[in-house]
Write an enzyme that holds these catalytic residues in place. Structure first.
Site, PDB file in Angstrom:
ATOM      1  CB  CYS A 175      -0.924   0.127   1.285  1.00 46.29           C
ATOM      2  SG  CYS A 175      -1.828   1.391   1.186  1.00 46.29           S
ATOM      3  CB  CYS A 206      -0.431   2.518   3.836  1.00 46.19           C
ATOM      4  SG  CYS A 206      -1.976   1.798   3.231  1.00 46.19           S
ATOM      5  CG  ASP A 207       3.163   1.222   4.483  1.00 48.59           C
ATOM      6  OD1 ASP A 207       3.071   1.719   5.668  1.00 48.59           O
ATOM      7  OD2 ASP A 207       2.879   0.293   4.176  1.00 48.59           O
TER       8      ASP A 207
END
Ligand code: NAP
Length: 307
Positions: free
Chosen positions: A131, A134-135
């Site tokens: 993701c 997300c990261d």
């Protein structure tokens, strides 16, 4: 007889549990094989509203669970192995034992598809991610690799150029599944390089608990080489967890539940929440929102039936 069984304990399932428990429906949550869902695979979550300093994914999802339990939600380890949604009450086989319920919320999520390398699996959350949203932030001025040749890979690669110095898309073929517009955008991005007809053989270095590099193989000539890299993003698709509903719940060709509006599925009394239906947004906050919607629909549905 249960009022509602919630299948899945990620953001969608836990939020549905909070709402259903506060509505005095005494929900039963079946945690599933990947308890906590995809958040339990991430590290710091910085975009979930309400946490200015960010919060670790596993902690966030555990907090949601505790919050639901405080209002009386019951959690069961294990998974739903089989379902009979053809008549009411609905019947669910949980680890070999059949139970009956008036309504069901399917929040079983979609699992990221991984390459399946042992090293990759060990480094999930430590440089290996599925993701970018997300990261990606953690890879400022770093070298990043994105695996895949579909729209997700192009989207992630483009997004990651906001952070990384250099983003390399590694794809196993010459042709792409990605749409022309997404591919062109990636091709015109000066920070993105392509390695085609190439596969990953290994990810380094599980012993250090962080990604330091990869071993690659060119499928055309067999050349094998190693490359330094800090972030390893796998974007080779997701698999919705709908196998146990096959032939009962309507899905699209890839297995994502087809919504009949709101949180409704094709079966009255069975509702969907989160990534098991959503192939577009796939965020913790949207899954939580969907869990809330499903619980409210359950409440109204049961009320209309006089329960
Ligand atoms: P996808 O279109 O199925 O593409 C998956 C890619 O991963 C393919 O290039 C495939 O290679 C590769 N792959 C699969 N298994 C692999 C393996 N074991 N090793 C190496 N490579 C592997 O999946 P997606 O990109 O996640 O897209 C899913 C759907 O969402 C699509 O309909 C897409 O259009 C849509 N989507 C749209 C947007 C957007 O419009 N903004 C963004 C993301 C996704 P092969 O081609 O060789 O099979």
């Amino acid at each position: 007889m249960r009022n509602v069984v919630i299948i899945g304990s990620g953001c969608a399932g836990n939020t549905a549990a909070i709402y259903a428990a506060r509505a005095n429906l005494s929900p039963l949550v079946v945690s599933g094989h990947e308890a906590g869902g995809q958040l339990s695979l991430t590290t710091l979550v910085e975009n979930f509203p309400g946490f200015p300093e960010g919060i670790h994914g596993p902690e966030l999802v555990e907090n949601m669970k505790k919050q639901a339990q405080n209002f009386g939600a019951e959690y069961l380890h294990g998974a739903v192995l089989d379902t009979d949604l053809s008549t009411r009450p609905f019947r669910l086989n949980i680890e070999g034992e059949w139970i009956e319920t008036r309504t069901v919320i399917i929040a079983s999520g979609a699992s990221a598809r991984w390459l399946g390398l042992e090293s990759e699996q060990k480094l999930i959350g430590h440089g290996v991610s599925s993701c970018a949203t997300c990261d990606g932030f953690f890879y400022r001025n770093k070298k990043i690799i994105v695996i895949g040749g579909g729209d997700s890979a192009m989207e992630e690669a483009n997004f990651l150029t906001r952070f990384g110095d250099e983003v390399t898309v590694v794809h196993r073929r010459e042709e792409f599944r990605a749409s022309k517009i997404m591919l062109d955008r990636a091709r015109h991005n000066p920070k993105i390089k392509f390695l085609l007809n190439t596969v990953v053989e290994d990810v380094f270095d599980p012993a250090q608990h962080l990604v330091t590099g990869v071993r690659l193989r060119d499928l055309r000539n067999g050349r094998i080489w190693e490359q330094d890299v800090d972030g390893f993003f796998v974007a080779i698709g997701h698999i919705p967890n709908t196998k146990i509903f096959k032939g009962q719940i309507e899905t699209d060709s890839e297995g994502y539940i087809l919504s009949k509006g709101g949180a409704r599925t094709n079966i009255p009394g069975v509702f969907h929440a989160g990534d098991v239906q959503d192939r577009v947004y796939r965020q913790a906050i949207t899954a939580s929102g969907a869990g809330c919607m499903a619980a409210i629909e359950v409440e109204r549905y049961l009320e209309a039936e006089g329960h």
